[in-house]
Design a protein around this motif. Structure first.
Motif, mmCIF file in Angstrom:
data_model
loop_
_atom_site.group_PDB
_atom_site.id
_atom_site.type_symbol
_atom_site.label_atom_id
_atom_site.label_comp_id
_atom_site.label_asym_id
_atom_site.label_seq_id
_atom_site.Cartn_x
_atom_site.Cartn_y
_atom_site.Cartn_z
ATOM 1 N N ILE A 192 0.829 -1.198 0.000
ATOM 2 C CA ILE A 192 0.000 0.000 0.000
ATOM 3 C C ILE A 192 0.866 1.251 0.000
ATOM 4 C CG2 ILE A 192 -1.652 1.352 1.368
ATOM 5 C CD1 ILE A 192 -2.756 -1.408 2.347
ATOM 6 N N VAL A 193 1.883 1.265 0.865
ATOM 7 C CA VAL A 193 2.756 2.436 0.976
ATOM 8 C C VAL A 193 3.551 2.641 -0.310
ATOM 9 C CG1 VAL A 193 4.749 3.404 2.190
ATOM 10 C CG2 VAL A 193 2.902 2.327 3.486
ATOM 11 N N LEU A 194 4.109 1.556 -0.856
ATOM 12 C CA LEU A 194 4.878 1.673 -2.101
ATOM 13 C C LEU A 194 4.012 2.235 -3.214
ATOM 14 C CD1 LEU A 194 7.406 1.190 -3.806
ATOM 15 C CD2 LEU A 194 6.668 -1.185 -4.111
ATOM 16 N N LYS A 195 2.757 1.791 -3.275
ATOM 17 C CA LYS A 195 1.850 2.278 -4.313
ATOM 18 C C LYS A 195 1.619 3.788 -4.174
ATOM 19 C CE LYS A 195 -1.399 -0.498 -5.499
ATOM 20 N NZ LYS A 195 -0.942 -0.849 -6.875
ATOM 21 N N GLU A 196 1.430 4.260 -2.934
ATOM 22 C CA GLU A 196 1.189 5.689 -2.724
ATOM 23 C C GLU A 196 2.428 6.517 -3.056
ATOM 24 O OE1 GLU A 196 -1.684 7.242 -2.058
ATOM 25 O OE2 GLU A 196 -2.549 5.257 -2.326
ATOM 26 N N VAL A 197 3.596 6.012 -2.695
ATOM 27 C CA VAL A 197 4.843 6.716 -3.033
ATOM 28 C C VAL A 197 5.011 6.756 -4.547
ATOM 29 C CG1 VAL A 197 7.352 6.725 -2.804
ATOM 30 C CG2 VAL A 197 5.934 6.079 -0.842
ATOM 31 N N ALA A 198 4.687 5.648 -5.211
ATOM 32 C CA ALA A 198 4.784 5.603 -6.675
ATOM 33 C C ALA A 198 3.850 6.619 -7.321
ATOM 34 C CB ALA A 198 4.470 4.193 -7.173
ATOM 35 N N ARG A 199 2.637 6.731 -6.796
ATOM 36 C CA ARG A 199 1.681 7.701 -7.354
ATOM 37 C C ARG A 199 2.191 9.133 -7.177
ATOM 38 N NH1 ARG A 199 -2.814 5.192 -8.922
ATOM 39 N NH2 ARG A 199 -3.352 3.185 -7.981
ATOM 40 N N SER A 200 2.793 9.400 -6.030
ATOM 41 C CA SER A 200 3.356 10.730 -5.792
ATOM 42 C C SER A 200 4.504 11.014 -6.759
ATOM 43 C CB SER A 200 3.853 10.824 -4.346
ATOM 44 O OG SER A 200 4.538 12.039 -4.122
ATOM 45 N N ALA A 201 5.367 10.022 -6.973
ATOM 46 C CA ALA A 201 6.497 10.206 -7.883
ATOM 47 C C ALA A 201 6.020 10.417 -9.322
ATOM 48 C CB ALA A 201 7.426 8.987 -7.808
ATOM 49 N N LEU A 202 4.996 9.672 -9.740
ATOM 50 C CA LEU A 202 4.451 9.853 -11.091
ATOM 51 C C LEU A 202 3.925 11.270 -11.286
ATOM 52 C CD1 LEU A 202 2.540 6.471 -11.575
ATOM 53 C CD2 LEU A 202 4.465 7.280 -12.964
ATOM 54 N N LYS A 203 3.254 11.775 -10.270
ATOM 55 C CA LYS A 203 2.736 13.150 -10.356
ATOM 56 C C LYS A 203 3.881 14.147 -10.490
ATOM 57 C CE LYS A 203 -0.358 16.374 -7.964
ATOM 58 N NZ LYS A 203 -1.239 16.565 -6.775
ATOM 59 N N THR A 204 4.960 13.901 -9.749
ATOM 60 C CA THR A 204 6.111 14.803 -9.780
ATOM 61 C C THR A 204 6.752 14.871 -11.164
ATOM 62 O OG1 THR A 204 6.607 14.467 -7.435
ATOM 63 C CG2 THR A 204 8.419 15.231 -8.827
ATOM 64 N N ILE A 205 6.802 13.722 -11.860
ATOM 65 C CA ILE A 205 7.443 13.723 -13.184
ATOM 66 C C ILE A 205 6.427 13.901 -14.315
ATOM 67 C CG2 ILE A 205 9.361 12.318 -12.355
ATOM 68 C CD1 ILE A 205 8.139 9.929 -13.874
ATOM 69 N N GLY A 206 5.167 14.182 -13.953
ATOM 70 C CA GLY A 206 4.179 14.546 -14.963
ATOM 71 C C GLY A 206 3.478 13.405 -15.655
ATOM 72 N N PHE A 207 3.338 12.253 -14.976
ATOM 73 C CA PHE A 207 2.639 11.102 -15.558
ATOM 74 C C PHE A 207 1.297 10.877 -14.862
ATOM 75 C CE2 PHE A 207 6.596 10.265 -17.564
ATOM 76 C CZ PHE A 207 6.366 9.351 -18.585
ATOM 77 N N ASN A 208 0.421 10.192 -15.551
ATOM 78 C CA ASN A 208 -0.891 9.851 -14.988
ATOM 79 C C ASN A 208 -0.708 8.884 -13.823
ATOM 80 O OD1 ASN A 208 -3.510 9.076 -14.405
ATOM 81 N ND2 ASN A 208 -3.914 8.130 -16.383
ATOM 82 N N ASN A 209 -1.008 9.328 -12.605
ATOM 83 C CA ASN A 209 -0.762 8.478 -11.447
ATOM 84 C C ASN A 209 -1.940 7.573 -11.097
ATOM 85 O OD1 ASN A 209 -2.535 10.265 -10.280
ATOM 86 N ND2 ASN A 209 -1.169 10.911 -8.633
ATOM 87 N N LYS A 210 -2.929 7.493 -11.999
ATOM 88 C CA LYS A 210 -4.024 6.545 -11.815
ATOM 89 C C LYS A 210 -3.949 5.392 -12.817
ATOM 90 C CE LYS A 210 -7.286 9.739 -9.654
ATOM 91 N NZ LYS A 210 -8.666 10.271 -9.658
ATOM 92 N N ASP A 211 -2.936 5.433 -13.666
ATOM 93 C CA ASP A 211 -2.712 4.363 -14.632
ATOM 94 C C ASP A 211 -1.976 3.221 -13.924
ATOM 95 O OD1 ASP A 211 -1.270 2.722 -16.557
ATOM 96 O OD2 ASP A 211 -1.873 4.184 -18.076
ATOM 97 N N ASN A 212 -2.622 2.069 -13.807
ATOM 98 C CA ASN A 212 -2.037 0.955 -13.060
ATOM 99 C C ASN A 212 -0.706 0.492 -13.639
ATOM 100 O OD1 ASN A 212 -4.088 0.827 -11.149
ATOM 101 N ND2 ASN A 212 -5.315 -0.581 -12.369
ATOM 102 N N ASN A 213 -0.570 0.524 -14.970
ATOM 103 C CA ASN A 213 0.691 0.127 -15.585
ATOM 104 C C ASN A 213 1.809 1.098 -15.232
ATOM 105 O OD1 ASN A 213 -0.343 -2.177 -16.885
ATOM 106 N ND2 ASN A 213 -1.025 -0.979 -18.639
ATOM 107 N N ALA A 214 1.482 2.389 -15.247
ATOM 108 C CA ALA A 214 2.478 3.402 -14.889
ATOM 109 C C ALA A 214 2.884 3.261 -13.426
ATOM 110 C CB ALA A 214 1.930 4.802 -15.157
ATOM 111 N N VAL A 215 1.904 2.974 -12.562
ATOM 112 C CA VAL A 215 2.196 2.782 -11.140
ATOM 113 C C VAL A 215 3.133 1.586 -10.955
ATOM 114 C CG1 VAL A 215 1.212 2.180 -8.888
ATOM 115 C CG2 VAL A 215 0.059 3.857 -10.340
ATOM 116 N N SER A 216 2.841 0.496 -11.654
ATOM 117 C CA SER A 216 3.679 -0.698 -11.558
ATOM 118 C C SER A 216 5.112 -0.405 -11.998
ATOM 119 C CB SER A 216 3.083 -1.818 -12.421
ATOM 120 O OG SER A 216 3.898 -2.967 -12.389
ATOM 121 N N VAL A 217 5.263 0.343 -13.098
ATOM 122 C CA VAL A 217 6.594 0.711 -13.573
ATOM 123 C C VAL A 217 7.310 1.564 -12.536
ATOM 124 C CG1 VAL A 217 7.853 2.089 -15.278
ATOM 125 C CG2 VAL A 217 6.060 0.524 -16.029
#
Length: 221
Positions: free
Chosen positions: A116-141
């Motif tokens: 759960i925590v890793l997923k939330e950190v990943a979503r925050s990082a995606l937002k920082t670099i300008g990616f869709n943070n609700k895309d499950n594939n992007a979150v996994s990457v």
């Protein structure tokens, strides 16, 4: 307290979902995503803005804090339970090791809290670099990238790992895009990387719940 009432209402919604018979999978996914990625983050913002633990009523605030943490833990468990019950679970267990930047090697926690925590950190990082943070594939990457950077993998190795994981899941990824994501994360997401390191320590050493860990590292997200 209004926030506790809202959290209780979310928990009740999840319990109602668990009672559904022959539920529509798309409906369930929409409901879970709404709760996990919209309702709960909004409530966390409310909590950070409305609760002052340093005021003149520390005993009351401690009780409120414990109630909120307990409700978040129950909600996390209910979300996971619904995903498992209806085959929606997208959390990944990973028993690899993480090598910290200071050279110490620690076992990566094997728990739902860590996922759960890793997923939330990943979503925050995606937002920082300008990616869709609700895309499950992007979150996994991004999860693979964050773990790879903490493990001192170079961008080529991280890209290969992420590319292989997506390919195995039936997705045809853009290798160059993954490489660019890794480089941008390394350059722009130092706060998220530090937050993830601290989160791992809290989970391993103190057995903290997901809400408690996310509260501790909220300044990094």
């Amino acid at each position: 307290m209004e926030i506790i009432d809202k959290l209780t209402a979310i928990l009740n919604r999840l319990e109602s979902l668990k009672q559904l018979q022959d539920a529509d999978i798309n409906y369930l996914e929409e409901q879970i995503d709404q709760i996990e990625y919209d309702d709960l983050p909004q409530l966390k913002d409310e909590i950070n803005k409305s609760i002052d633990y340093s005021d003149n009523n520390p005993d009351y605030n401690l009780i409120v804090k414990e109630q909120i943490e307990d409700l978040f833990d129950k909600i996390d468990e209910a979300i996971y339970s619904v995903r498992i019950q209806f085959g929606l679970n997208d959390y990944k267990e990973d028993d690899e090791q993480i090598e910290y930047v200071d050279g110490g090697v620690y076992e990566q926690p094997e728990s739902d809290v860590y996922s759960i925590v890793l997923k939330e950190v990943a979503r925050s990082a995606l937002k920082t670099i300008g990616f869709n943070n609700k895309d499950n594939n992007a979150v996994s990457v991004m999860e693979t990238i964050l773990v790879g950077i903490l493990s001192k993998d170079d961008d080529d190795l991280i890209t290969t790992k992420a590319f292989s994981e997506l390919t195995l899941s039936g997705v045809v990824p853009d290798r160059e895009e993954i490489m660019e994501m890794s480089k941008n994360t390394r350059e722009k997401c130092q706060l998220q990387l530090l937050g993830l390191q601290l989160a791992i320590d809290s989970i391993r050493e103190y057995n903290c719940g997901a809400f408690e860990v996310l509260s501790q590292i909220s300044v990094f997200l």
